[in-house]
Design an enzyme around this catalytic site. Sequence first.
Site, PDB file in Angstrom:
ATOM      1  N   CYS A   1       0.837  -1.200   0.000  1.00 14.55           N
ATOM      2  CA  CYS A   1       0.000   0.000   0.000  1.00 14.55           C
ATOM      3  C   CYS A   1       0.877   1.258   0.000  1.00 14.55           C
ATOM      4  O   CYS A   1       1.411   1.635  -1.038  1.00 14.55           O
ATOM      5  CB  CYS A   1      -0.969  -0.034   1.174  1.00 14.55           C
ATOM      6  SG  CYS A   1      -2.333   1.167   1.026  1.00 14.55           S
TER       7      CYS A   1
ATOM      8  N   HIS B   1      -3.289  -5.072   0.012  1.00 17.43           N
ATOM      9  CA  HIS B   1      -2.859  -5.585   1.321  1.00 17.43           C
ATOM     10  C   HIS B   1      -2.876  -7.116   1.276  1.00 17.43           C
ATOM     11  O   HIS B   1      -3.789  -7.764   1.784  1.00 17.43           O
ATOM     12  CB  HIS B   1      -3.794  -5.083   2.426  1.00 17.43           C
ATOM     13  CG  HIS B   1      -3.582  -3.661   2.798  1.00 17.43           C
ATOM     14  ND1 HIS B   1      -2.684  -3.255   3.757  1.00 17.43           N
ATOM     15  CD2 HIS B   1      -4.144  -2.528   2.299  1.00 17.43           C
ATOM     16  CE1 HIS B   1      -2.708  -1.941   3.865  1.00 17.43           C
ATOM     17  NE2 HIS B   1      -3.571  -1.471   2.987  1.00 17.43           N
TER      18      HIS B   1
ATOM     19  N   GLU C   1      -1.307  -9.210   2.940  1.00 17.06           N
ATOM     20  CA  GLU C   1      -1.184  -9.859   4.244  1.00 17.06           C
ATOM     21  C   GLU C   1      -2.516 -10.398   4.755  1.00 17.06           C
ATOM     22  O   GLU C   1      -2.555 -11.350   5.537  1.00 17.06           O
ATOM     23  CB  GLU C   1      -0.587  -8.890   5.274  1.00 17.06           C
ATOM     24  CG  GLU C   1      -1.469  -7.719   5.672  1.00 17.06           C
ATOM     25  CD  GLU C   1      -1.311  -6.489   4.802  1.00 17.06           C
ATOM     26  OE1 GLU C   1      -1.617  -5.378   5.276  1.00 17.06           O
ATOM     27  OE2 GLU C   1      -0.903  -6.645   3.637  1.00 17.06           O
TER      28      GLU C   1
END
Length: 528
Positions: free
Chosen positions: A378, A503, A505
């Site tokens: 990001c 994102h 993750e």
Amino acid sequence: MDKQIKFIFVTGGVLSGVGKGITAASIGAVLKAKGLSVSIQKCDPYLNVDAGLLNPAEHGECFVTKDGAETDLDLGHYERFLDIELTQQNATLAGRLLSNLIADERAGKFGGKTVQLIPHLTGAIQQAIITAAKGSDVHIVEIGGTVGDYEGLSFIEAIREFAHKVGKKRCLYAHVVYVPFIGTSKEFKSKPAQNALNDLRGFGIVPEIVIVRSDKPAPASIARKIALFGGVDEAGVLMLPNVDSVFKIPARIAESSLMTILNTFTCNVAPPQLDAWADLALRQNKTHRESVIVGLVAKYMDNEDTYLSVTEALRAAAWAENVGLTIKWINAETATKRDFANVDALLVPGGFGVRGVDGKIAAATYALENNTPYLGICLGLQTAVIAAARRAGLADAHSTEFDPATTHDVVYIMPGQEGKESTGGTLRLGNYPAVFTARSKVAELYQNDHATERHRHRYEVNQYYLPQIKAGGVVVSGMSPDGSLVEFVEAPACDFFVATQAHPEFRSRPMRPHPLFTGLIRAAIDKK
């Protein structure tokens, strides 16, 4: 509503942060390992509409679901433990329910009746639970906060009433308490836990399961005392001291007397198949010949939960690659080249606000100039293109988020986002697809020509400056399907320099790590 759905309610006492989310997720993981279909939900008494504007330094990361809900970090625990993707329905905040009730009242939907916490707010809570439970065998509901909190009383009353509405045999209550160790007297004290159980009983709920948390193992006498004074069967009390990995908790539950209770409640006596969890524990405990250091360039240094999904994704990738991992926290406000030189890889996570951004740009610059493995997430993508543009001669290249007066806005606000900078729920949120450049590093990592990732941002790369960014060493390797937004960039001259506006993750799992994080760990190994 399907009459066969069973409901497990997880509450907490003594203090907040005692581990309700991990407990709920672990119970769910065990039940899923028994072959049951499990859904899960967080009910938070906060008067916020969502978690989007909560301070991450205080509350930890804002987790984003695939449909764009900004939620509490516990939903990240749920997804990682259950390997499922949740939605807006799995996060229920009092603020949203109250906002909806007021809107309905203003629209005349109550026909002039007095709108009250009971039955209207409690009814809304119950309906939210029923909606989120559809299609599952067991639905787990975590109630945020601590029993006795004023703002949580409506939620406790709602789940008390719920058993009467659907049948008591279909509801099971688990209470998580904390037992402190008093250093001066060298003894554990169960009185706070007893009081917490009495508080819950005072609201009309007697739990079948009590999870007793402690910093270190407590004697069995504590469990017996809690069972005696809490009105709970001793078989329903599980002592759960701190462990070196939360992913070992499902096995602890599966080996405990709680399984008799859970088997009877679910009418399922099949033993949980936890081989994958056992394998994960072995990999976590393995002594590694190789170890890598990843520098996490962050501005929130006091609360590691702010970057929880990022650190969990790094660990999952290291476990999968059978290497040791040290995460070195690098303060983005004070970072120097020496900090960057003492690690095997650099990761710049997402974030908002100007504080620490210079250190993140410096990290990207260092990685480009020294061929240090780099993963930008990001804001980490935006700092990468700023670094590249400056290397190409645009000395004041910046993002208008941080420098509105910059003459080279290589990162600017997306069309339609102007004026919404302080407004909750208006970011570009949730799943969006990207199409990769052929033979790019990201296409190689994903082993595909496209991917869908979750997003949470308002600013975007200004494509007018792509030639200068390319001259600085960074090229676009992934775009939105219509070509309007830059989703991935990389540095062809570097062995591993990848950044994404998304994102990733949030989609990593402990037993199925995300390819971008696996790629970073592999590149760090190669660098060593």
